[in-house]
Design a protein around this motif. Sequence first.
Motif: not given
Length: 217
Positions: A84, A88, A150, A160, A163-164, A167-168, A171
């Motif tokens: 992850r 990013e 996931h 992880v 929801d995170g 959101a990634d 984004r």
Amino acid sequence: MSAAAARKRLVIAVDGPAASGKGTLARRLAAHYGLPYLDTGLLYRMVARAMLDAGHEIRDAEAAALIVNSFDETAFPEERLRGREIGEAASVVAAMPAVRAGLLARQRRFAAQAGGAVLDGRDIGTVICPDAPAKLFVTATPEVRAARRHKELLGRGEAVPFDGILADIRRRDARDSGRNDAPLKAADDAVTLDTSALTVEEAFAAAIGIIEQRRAA
């Protein structure tokens, strides 16, 4: 290259957002057609990894501009390019014009191989290989893509929250689609393939059908 050889070359451009299934599909297509395959996203991950290893802040565009012209593609084991955090970071450096320009020639050299090639990324059909005879834009809903990522991360031992990850995904979509230089979008002559409700085999069969139609045309 002769006109006959040019007609026999097959360049397949596979674009799409994160976790859409484009990488899995592109690898399957490369194996099916006996073509070399390049995951162009790994190049951006290499730049990000080199920056982090050197202690640079990931948004340091000047450092990225230097690194993109000097990094060694063989210096990074793939396990150091996954996860992850590095995904990013790669999305951040991919928005830098100097990084995209620095990687342009590498990608085009790969695509120019005699028999052709399969490349996947965000701007293959629009920028890297605008003349590719076969272009796919692979997508899926953000929720489906987050669920896939996931599951992948859990398989690697990264606990992880879903929801995170969602959101990634959102984004990264906004960053990739909103950048000024080579934004994520389908080429005008690309065929969109939504894999939200498809198995890997179904997506592969659909892609083969699209490519064969393009070759016949």
